[in-house]
Write an enzyme that holds these catalytic residues in place. Sequence first.
Site, PDB file in Angstrom:
ATOM      1  N   ARG A  52       0.459  -1.504  -0.001  1.00  0.00           N
ATOM      2  CA  ARG A  52       0.176  -0.085   0.080  1.00  0.00           C
ATOM      3  C   ARG A  52       1.037   1.424   0.025  1.00  0.00           C
ATOM      4  NH1 ARG A  52      -4.699   1.265   4.649  1.00  0.00           N
ATOM      5  NH2 ARG A  52      -2.672   1.489   5.731  1.00  0.00           N
ATOM      6  N   LYS A 151      -2.351   7.173   0.910  1.00  0.00           N
ATOM      7  CA  LYS A 151      -2.744   7.264   1.925  1.00  0.00           C
ATOM      8  C   LYS A 151      -1.468   8.558   2.718  1.00  0.00           C
ATOM      9  CE  LYS A 151      -2.550   4.883   6.975  1.00  0.00           C
ATOM     10  NZ  LYS A 151      -3.197   5.185   7.605  1.00  0.00           N
ATOM     11  N   GLU A 184     -16.272   6.518   5.627  1.00  0.00           N
ATOM     12  CA  GLU A 184     -15.303   5.686   6.337  1.00  0.00           C
ATOM     13  C   GLU A 184     -15.136   6.455   7.555  1.00  0.00           C
ATOM     14  OE1 GLU A 184     -11.393   5.062   5.253  1.00  0.00           O
ATOM     15  OE2 GLU A 184     -10.779   6.889   3.959  1.00  0.00           O
TER      16      GLU A 184
HETATM   17  N1  PMP Z   1      -9.647   5.117   7.160  1.00  0.00           N
HETATM   18  C1  PMP Z   1      -8.190   6.128   7.406  1.00  0.00           C
HETATM   19  C2  PMP Z   1      -8.612   7.307   6.603  1.00  0.00           C
HETATM   20  C3  PMP Z   1      -7.334   5.431   8.484  1.00  0.00           C
HETATM   21  O1  PMP Z   1      -6.442   6.552   8.273  1.00  0.00           O
HETATM   22  C4  PMP Z   1      -7.193   4.133   8.371  1.00  0.00           C
HETATM   23  C5  PMP Z   1      -6.030   3.668   9.244  1.00  0.00           C
HETATM   24  N2  PMP Z   1      -4.901   4.189   8.244  1.00  0.00           N
HETATM   25  C6  PMP Z   1      -8.209   3.524   7.623  1.00  0.00           C
HETATM   26  C7  PMP Z   1      -9.273   3.601   7.376  1.00  0.00           C
HETATM   27  C8  PMP Z   1      -7.606   2.176   8.711  1.00  0.00           C
HETATM   28  O2  PMP Z   1      -6.613   0.993   8.092  1.00  0.00           O
HETATM   29  P1  PMP Z   1      -6.292   0.013   8.322  1.00  0.00           P
HETATM   30  O3  PMP Z   1      -7.112  -0.959   8.714  1.00  0.00           O
HETATM   31  O4  PMP Z   1      -4.932  -0.419   7.559  1.00  0.00           O
HETATM   32  O5  PMP Z   1      -5.078   0.177  10.027  1.00  0.00           O
END
Ligand code: PMP
Length: 285
Positions: A52, A151, A184
């Site tokens: 990622r 990200k 989200e």
């Molecule tokens: N959405 C956002 C905006 C985030 O910052 C995160 C955490 N990094 C997640 C969802 C969850 O992702 P992950 O399970 O990879 O931590």
Amino acid sequence: MSRQIYISGKFVPQEDARISVFDHGLLYGDGVFEGLRSYRGKVFRLREHIVRLYESARAIWLEIPMSQEAMQGAVNEAVRVNKIDDGYVRLVVTRGAGTLGLDPNRCSNPQVIIIADAISLYPQELYEKGLEIVTVSVQRTSPAALSPRIKSLNYLNNILAKIEGLQAGCIEALMLNHKGEVAECTGDNIFLVRRGLLYTPPLDAGILGGITRDAVIEIAKDTGIEVRECALTKHDVYVADECFLTGTAAEVVPVVKVDSRTIGAGKPGPMTCDLEKRFKKLTQE
Ligand code: PMP
């Protein structure tokens, strides 16, 4: 405790871990990052996080100056030298130092930073009683403006939503997308349970493809639960039997109230608790 930080290809004490004030990561949020978790000294889904990270970098034309294998090795080394058992790893790649202009071509030296530290968790009580969240007015960035799949170091969109949530007394906040659909939370993905099926917004709702989200979908499918990735509205949230969030730090955390409405029975539901348990087990394998 002073940590050993990986920066510019080597480990240095945290007091000596410095980057330039001309780094575009600082000046413009120009860079990408990952948040990873180690359990008993082993980094959970390390390869997936690295993939990622490199995809985020590729999407912003940032070439990471080391191979994915070397990056995996450096993350493992950061956990090892800091003697982290159960902890958190922050992996950051900045565009590097440049001039006081946007042009990334003036930045010649991307910086790779790895911090392995203790993890700060939601209080245990929230896992037992469930979380209250609110829908905030700040929309998730439209993929046409900046893809939430990236990200990036620019988290202002999420930070503004987080502030609005905190002002309403909630530690997590639900963001809708530019179409008014459920996207989200500020640092977590969202799931709903309705009549025995599991629902979550699809990636094209404009969300981060969470590593925990993927793991929970896998676990659910393996358990024989039907998973539907489809557009969801606030109404779907309000009438859900269960709701929970997923994230690297949060793992699986139940939600029992949204916008002052009680969800389901007002306590963590059976499917949520079961997935929470199965996810925990996966992290210990
Ligand atoms: N959405 C956002 C905006 C985030 O910052 C995160 C955490 N990094 C997640 C969802 C969850 O992702 P992950 O399970 O990879 O931590």
